[in-house]
Design a protein around this motif. Sequence first.
Motif, PDB file in Angstrom:
ATOM      1  N   PHE A 189      10.247  -5.690  -7.111  1.00 15.70           N
ATOM      2  CA  PHE A 189      10.151  -5.733  -5.733  1.00 15.70           C
ATOM      3  C   PHE A 189      11.412  -6.192  -5.117  1.00 15.70           C
ATOM      4  O   PHE A 189      11.491  -6.644  -4.048  1.00 15.70           O
ATOM      5  CB  PHE A 189       9.036  -6.679  -5.601  1.00 15.70           C
ATOM      6  CG  PHE A 189       7.735  -6.118  -5.883  1.00 15.70           C
ATOM      7  CD1 PHE A 189       7.295  -5.032  -5.175  1.00 15.70           C
ATOM      8  CD2 PHE A 189       6.861  -6.809  -6.977  1.00 15.70           C
ATOM      9  CE1 PHE A 189       6.116  -4.402  -5.701  1.00 15.70           C
ATOM     10  CE2 PHE A 189       5.762  -6.109  -7.430  1.00 15.70           C
ATOM     11  CZ  PHE A 189       5.361  -4.981  -6.435  1.00 15.70           C
ATOM     12  N   GLY A 190      12.480  -6.744  -5.887  1.00 12.48           N
ATOM     13  CA  GLY A 190      13.691  -7.335  -5.537  1.00 12.48           C
ATOM     14  C   GLY A 190      14.788  -6.605  -6.153  1.00 12.48           C
ATOM     15  O   GLY A 190      15.951  -7.128  -5.908  1.00 12.48           O
ATOM     16  N   SER A 191      15.000  -5.239  -6.476  1.00 11.19           N
ATOM     17  CA  SER A 191      16.148  -4.757  -7.038  1.00 11.19           C
ATOM     18  C   SER A 191      16.942  -4.247  -5.783  1.00 11.19           C
ATOM     19  O   SER A 191      16.414  -4.202  -4.665  1.00 11.19           O
ATOM     20  CB  SER A 191      15.481  -3.403  -7.508  1.00 11.19           C
ATOM     21  OG  SER A 191      15.108  -2.399  -6.624  1.00 11.19           O
ATOM     22  N   ALA A 208       1.008   1.399   1.432  1.00 12.46           N
ATOM     23  CA  ALA A 208       2.542   0.716   1.723  1.00 12.46           C
ATOM     24  C   ALA A 208       2.427  -0.371   2.324  1.00 12.46           C
ATOM     25  O   ALA A 208       3.326  -1.389   1.684  1.00 12.46           O
ATOM     26  CB  ALA A 208       3.283   1.847   2.356  1.00 12.46           C
ATOM     27  N   ASP A 209       1.606  -0.917   3.225  1.00 12.95           N
ATOM     28  CA  ASP A 209       1.668  -2.068   3.740  1.00 12.95           C
ATOM     29  C   ASP A 209       1.760  -3.451   2.976  1.00 12.95           C
ATOM     30  O   ASP A 209       2.118  -4.638   3.039  1.00 12.95           O
ATOM     31  CB  ASP A 209       0.809  -2.513   5.118  1.00 12.95           C
ATOM     32  CG  ASP A 209      -0.603  -2.286   4.690  1.00 12.95           C
ATOM     33  OD1 ASP A 209      -0.737  -1.668   3.614  1.00 12.95           O
ATOM     34  OD2 ASP A 209      -1.405  -2.348   5.575  1.00 12.95           O
ATOM     35  N   ILE A 210       0.962  -3.087   1.922  1.00 11.50           N
ATOM     36  CA  ILE A 210       0.755  -4.250   0.821  1.00 11.50           C
ATOM     37  C   ILE A 210       2.037  -4.281  -0.061  1.00 11.50           C
ATOM     38  O   ILE A 210       2.290  -5.604  -0.319  1.00 11.50           O
ATOM     39  CB  ILE A 210      -0.499  -3.797  -0.226  1.00 11.50           C
ATOM     40  CG1 ILE A 210      -2.012  -3.825   0.579  1.00 11.50           C
ATOM     41  CG2 ILE A 210      -0.700  -4.956  -1.550  1.00 11.50           C
ATOM     42  CD1 ILE A 210      -3.085  -3.284  -0.296  1.00 11.50           C
ATOM     43  N   ILE A 211       2.711  -3.206  -0.359  1.00  8.85           N
ATOM     44  CA  ILE A 211       3.951  -3.439  -1.059  1.00  8.85           C
ATOM     45  C   ILE A 211       4.972  -4.023   0.096  1.00  8.85           C
ATOM     46  O   ILE A 211       5.757  -4.795  -0.487  1.00  8.85           O
ATOM     47  CB  ILE A 211       4.469  -2.020  -1.464  1.00  8.85           C
ATOM     48  CG1 ILE A 211       3.374  -1.271  -2.529  1.00  8.85           C
ATOM     49  CG2 ILE A 211       5.648  -2.029  -2.052  1.00  8.85           C
ATOM     50  CD1 ILE A 211       3.217  -1.906  -3.838  1.00  8.85           C
ATOM     51  N   GLU A 212       5.058  -3.746   1.189  1.00  9.92           N
ATOM     52  CA  GLU A 212       5.812  -4.122   1.963  1.00  9.92           C
ATOM     53  C   GLU A 212       5.579  -5.720   2.334  1.00  9.92           C
ATOM     54  O   GLU A 212       6.517  -6.479   2.258  1.00  9.92           O
ATOM     55  CB  GLU A 212       5.892  -3.769   3.525  1.00  9.92           C
ATOM     56  CG  GLU A 212       6.437  -2.388   3.800  1.00  9.92           C
ATOM     57  CD  GLU A 212       5.932  -1.561   4.684  1.00  9.92           C
ATOM     58  OE1 GLU A 212       5.380  -1.892   5.309  1.00  9.92           O
ATOM     59  OE2 GLU A 212       6.352  -0.206   4.748  1.00  9.92           O
ATOM     60  N   HIS A 213       4.570  -6.127   1.921  1.00  8.34           N
ATOM     61  CA  HIS A 213       4.104  -7.719   2.513  1.00  8.34           C
ATOM     62  C   HIS A 213       4.802  -8.314   0.771  1.00  8.34           C
ATOM     63  O   HIS A 213       5.252  -9.196   0.803  1.00  8.34           O
ATOM     64  CB  HIS A 213       2.556  -7.883   2.186  1.00  8.34           C
ATOM     65  CG  HIS A 213       2.104  -9.191   2.338  1.00  8.34           C
ATOM     66  ND1 HIS A 213       2.551 -10.011   3.090  1.00  8.34           N
ATOM     67  CD2 HIS A 213       1.604  -9.971   1.146  1.00  8.34           C
ATOM     68  CE1 HIS A 213       2.089 -11.298   2.958  1.00  8.34           C
ATOM     69  NE2 HIS A 213       1.565 -11.178   1.710  1.00  8.34           N
ATOM     70  N   ILE A 214       4.508  -7.601  -0.314  1.00 11.08           N
ATOM     71  CA  ILE A 214       5.102  -8.216  -1.384  1.00 11.08           C
ATOM     72  C   ILE A 214       6.694  -8.407  -1.439  1.00 11.08           C
ATOM     73  O   ILE A 214       7.375  -9.314  -1.740  1.00 11.08           O
ATOM     74  CB  ILE A 214       4.633  -7.655  -2.894  1.00 11.08           C
ATOM     75  CG1 ILE A 214       3.087  -7.487  -2.799  1.00 11.08           C
ATOM     76  CG2 ILE A 214       5.179  -8.150  -4.072  1.00 11.08           C
ATOM     77  CD1 ILE A 214       2.227  -6.714  -3.993  1.00 11.08           C
ATOM     78  N   GLN A 218      10.729 -13.765  -0.991  1.00  7.30           N
ATOM     79  CA  GLN A 218      12.092 -14.060  -1.421  1.00  7.30           C
ATOM     80  C   GLN A 218      12.301 -13.751  -2.970  1.00  7.30           C
ATOM     81  O   GLN A 218      11.982 -14.757  -3.929  1.00  7.30           O
ATOM     82  CB  GLN A 218      12.595 -15.567  -1.288  1.00  7.30           C
ATOM     83  CG  GLN A 218      12.884 -15.641   0.463  1.00  7.30           C
ATOM     84  CD  GLN A 218      13.601 -17.017   0.605  1.00  7.30           C
ATOM     85  OE1 GLN A 218      13.025 -18.015  -0.194  1.00  7.30           O
ATOM     86  NE2 GLN A 218      14.276 -17.303   1.550  1.00  7.30           N
ATOM     87  N   TRP A 219      12.671 -12.733  -3.149  1.00  7.56           N
ATOM     88  CA  TRP A 219      12.788 -12.446  -4.874  1.00  7.56           C
ATOM     89  C   TRP A 219      14.032 -12.944  -5.269  1.00  7.56           C
ATOM     90  O   TRP A 219      14.847 -11.958  -5.902  1.00  7.56           O
ATOM     91  CB  TRP A 219      12.318 -10.965  -5.154  1.00  7.56           C
ATOM     92  CG  TRP A 219      11.099 -10.828  -4.804  1.00  7.56           C
ATOM     93  CD1 TRP A 219      10.628  -9.783  -3.612  1.00  7.56           C
ATOM     94  CD2 TRP A 219       9.916 -11.198  -5.333  1.00  7.56           C
ATOM     95  NE1 TRP A 219       9.284  -9.564  -3.603  1.00  7.56           N
ATOM     96  CE2 TRP A 219       8.711 -10.558  -4.734  1.00  7.56           C
ATOM     97  CE3 TRP A 219       9.419 -11.967  -6.457  1.00  7.56           C
ATOM     98  CZ2 TRP A 219       7.415 -10.851  -4.894  1.00  7.56           C
ATOM     99  CZ3 TRP A 219       8.321 -12.236  -6.781  1.00  7.56           C
ATOM    100  CH2 TRP A 219       7.252 -11.569  -5.941  1.00  7.56           C
TER     101      TRP A 219
END
Length: 221
Positions: A189-191, A208-214, A218-219
């Motif tokens: 999620f932070g690449s 997709a909104d669940i992924i956007e939330h993750i 701050q990764w």
Amino acid sequence: MASLTIIPLLFLCTTLLILVFLPCYRADPDPLQDFCIADPKSGITVNGFACKAARAAQYSDFFSSAISKGGSTDNPNGSNATVMDATVFPGLNTLGVSMNRVDFEGCINPPHVHPRVSEVGYAVEGILYVDILSTENKLYSKILRAGESFVMPRGLLHFQYNMGPGKATQFVSFNSQKPGIVFAPQSLFGSKPEIPTEILAKAFRVDADIIEHIESKQWFK
Ligand code: GLV
Ligand code: MN
């Protein structure tokens, strides 16, 4: 008739000879000299670090206080790994060993792998829930108390969780001067650049909104 019994015997002997003389595969190559104190200023690029001249080695090259204290745990995980690899302890260069100290004030050292090496750890303080996942997705867990140890086989996903109530500390060692670490959440999620959201949504079988939330977290670690 005799030749028929001799063939399997020859085959067995040859296989045994090959196995005995096959080189042992280790994570890092063997050293070719007593030591090779890393010279970080050398512009020479090799597998590891170039050595400074052996005559220039000093006692301080063989000692380090890098993990005498833990770093700040003031981050969303509440944990910190203080690394003592060949980049911070030049005397480790070419020796195939290194250590980390992991301090937990809060909860978790997130799921991660060391792609090149195995890890063996020792808990000095606190109560840790230590977990390893095999390639068959079998979870091996143990509640680890001070004085107890664990091993993480090379490349397997693992994590540690501080069960509290107080702090926890562990020291871990690796069969590499620089084991490498890949944190699963941070990688996915932070690449940089990011993995396209729709691909992650498909992979995790969510909207997709669940992924956007993750992804919005701050990764940084
Ligand atoms: C702990 O698992 C570490 O890799 O530091
Ligand atoms: Mn680890």
